[in-house]
Enzyme design. Sequence first.
Site, PDB file in Angstrom:
ATOM      1  N   ARG A  57       0.846  -1.196   0.000  1.00  0.00           N
ATOM      2  CA  ARG A  57       0.000   0.000   0.000  1.00  0.00           C
ATOM      3  C   ARG A  57       0.884   1.250   0.000  1.00  0.00           C
ATOM      4  NH1 ARG A  57      -1.251   1.895   4.527  1.00  0.00           N
ATOM      5  NH2 ARG A  57      -1.944  -0.032   5.533  1.00  0.00           N
ATOM      6  N   TYR A 110     -16.554  16.857 -16.033  1.00  0.00           N
ATOM      7  CA  TYR A 110     -16.933  15.444 -16.073  1.00  0.00           C
ATOM      8  C   TYR A 110     -17.923  15.198 -14.926  1.00  0.00           C
ATOM      9  CZ  TYR A 110     -16.667  10.505 -15.002  1.00  0.00           C
ATOM     10  OH  TYR A 110     -17.004   9.219 -14.704  1.00  0.00           O
ATOM     11  N   ASP A 182      -7.381  18.689 -14.836  1.00  0.00           N
ATOM     12  CA  ASP A 182      -7.685  17.330 -15.284  1.00  0.00           C
ATOM     13  C   ASP A 182      -7.251  17.246 -16.744  1.00  0.00           C
ATOM     14  OD1 ASP A 182      -8.826  15.012 -16.336  1.00  0.00           O
ATOM     15  OD2 ASP A 182     -10.564  15.105 -15.004  1.00  0.00           O
ATOM     16  N   LYS A 207      -8.141   6.098 -19.505  1.00  0.00           N
ATOM     17  CA  LYS A 207      -8.447   6.597 -20.839  1.00  0.00           C
ATOM     18  C   LYS A 207      -7.211   6.497 -21.747  1.00  0.00           C
ATOM     19  CE  LYS A 207     -12.466   7.214 -19.027  1.00  0.00           C
ATOM     20  NZ  LYS A 207     -12.445   7.766 -17.746  1.00  0.00           N
TER      21      LYS A 207
HETATM   22  C1  LIG Z   1     -12.210  13.856 -17.672  1.00  0.00           C
HETATM   23  C2  LIG Z   1     -12.346  12.737 -16.680  1.00  0.00           C
HETATM   24  N1  LIG Z   1     -11.822  12.865 -15.450  1.00  0.00           N
HETATM   25  C3  LIG Z   1     -11.935  11.891 -14.529  1.00  0.00           C
HETATM   26  C4  LIG Z   1     -12.606  10.723 -14.795  1.00  0.00           C
HETATM   27  C5  LIG Z   1     -12.752   9.671 -13.725  1.00  0.00           C
HETATM   28  O1  LIG Z   1     -11.883   8.608 -13.967  1.00  0.00           O
HETATM   29  P1  LIG Z   1     -12.184   7.084 -13.570  1.00  0.00           P
HETATM   30  O2  LIG Z   1     -13.376   6.637 -14.342  1.00  0.00           O
HETATM   31  O3  LIG Z   1     -10.897   6.401 -13.942  1.00  0.00           O
HETATM   32  O4  LIG Z   1     -12.433   7.060 -12.090  1.00  0.00           O
HETATM   33  C6  LIG Z   1     -13.167  10.535 -16.070  1.00  0.00           C
HETATM   34  C7  LIG Z   1     -13.892   9.288 -16.393  1.00  0.00           C
HETATM   35  O5  LIG Z   1     -14.616   9.218 -17.369  1.00  0.00           O
HETATM   36  C8  LIG Z   1     -13.020  11.573 -17.030  1.00  0.00           C
HETATM   37  O6  LIG Z   1     -13.544  11.454 -18.265  1.00  0.00           O
END
Ligand SMILES: Cc1ncc(COP(=O)(O)O)c(C=O)c1O
Length: 400
Positions: A57, A110, A182, A207
């Site tokens: 961890r 998001y 992000d 992604k």
């Molecule tokens: C722009 C963006 N940020 C964060 C996330 C969250 O990521 P996760 O699905 O890996 O938890 C997503 C998921 O679709 C996303 O598109």
Amino acid sequence: MSTEHPDWTRTGFSTRAIHAGQDPDPTTGAVVPPIHQVSTYKQDGVGGLRGGYEYSRSANPTRTALEEALAAAEQGERGFAFASGLAAEDTLLRAVLRPGDHVIVPDDAYGGTYRLIARVFGPWGIAHTPVDLSDVEAVRAAVRPETKVLWVETPTNPLLGISDIAALAGVAHDAGALLVVDNTFATPYLQQPLALGADVVVHSTTKYVGGHSDVVGGALVVAAGAVLPGGLESPAGGTDVAGAVGFHQNSSGAVAGPFDAWLTLRGLKTLAVRMDRHQANAAAVAEFLAGHPAVTEVLYPGLASHPGHDVAARQMRGFGGMVSFRAGSEAKALDVCARTQVFTLAESLGGVESLVEHPGRMTHGSVAGTTLEVPDDLVRLSVGIEDVEDLVADLEQALA
Ligand SMILES: Cc1ncc(COP(=O)(O)O)c(C=O)c1O
């Protein structure tokens, strides 16, 4: 071959992505970091740790390789790998905020990020304001004395909005707040937020970084010298953001497992070549859609008609692989989603295969009824790296 290597942080993007943190295994010479599928490590006497490893961890060699590679890819001081993008976001927000603080969020963030900030952190005393981040003066006007984080997503999911990272860094820093970006849609290959003044970069590595729709993961990369807002002290001591994030990563424990870290690292190595193809295909798809009579609007920052085109051209190496468009009505949007044959109807994005989805009913269902609700005729495409003629032909038949 020499055992010395260049300072990878000074090399080009792909060289960093392929080599940083990934020296050949010292025991066997394996050129790919092994999957250290292990929870604990033999100590040479109490406290006699080999390489600092004690318990997985806290740290695991495969995860360390990924964390160092991500830090080099984003040109940051330290990287941290998590079990998902939202786990990364959750850990960051807990590390840098306290009850009574305020966060500015994009008004088209998001949906999962918005749900986390509004519905998980809200009850713990964190206020938030959704703002159109393409309007820098509106962002400045939304700043309060308690504002500790300005959360940026550019391009945004799913509306492909663009905001000016350097200008927003100025607003955040004037307010004594952190600028968090992000960078999931752009990837570190196309956009380097830390170099533009951001303090922390967030990724859903699920992604483009992972890139093959086979692993869920998240990451944080912290800029050198980033300091906690408002004189906050880390529970670990000190005021550096990286120290606080490291403390919270270990204390909350939402870490990436070794196999997930290994898959993500494998994806990172080919990120640049994949992104070149993703965005070449996306540009062709966007152009095709822009000329189609059944499409009322195409949202792609690479189109000169996009309101954020100039900012995107300035701060990105390219315009990415995501394209959204409006079909005129929800029924027509759902119809397109039902008819594609090469584009697979599925959530998520950034994999080699093309995906289509209806954000209103799928990825962004959690923001229905809020100011972040997306238009019901919106269709989002994650344009993959298949042959572009096949992608355009598929959309042509689905729109016919
Ligand atoms: C722009 C963006 N940020 C964060 C996330 C969250 O990521 P996760 O699905 O890996 O938890 C997503 C998921 O679709 C996303 O598109």
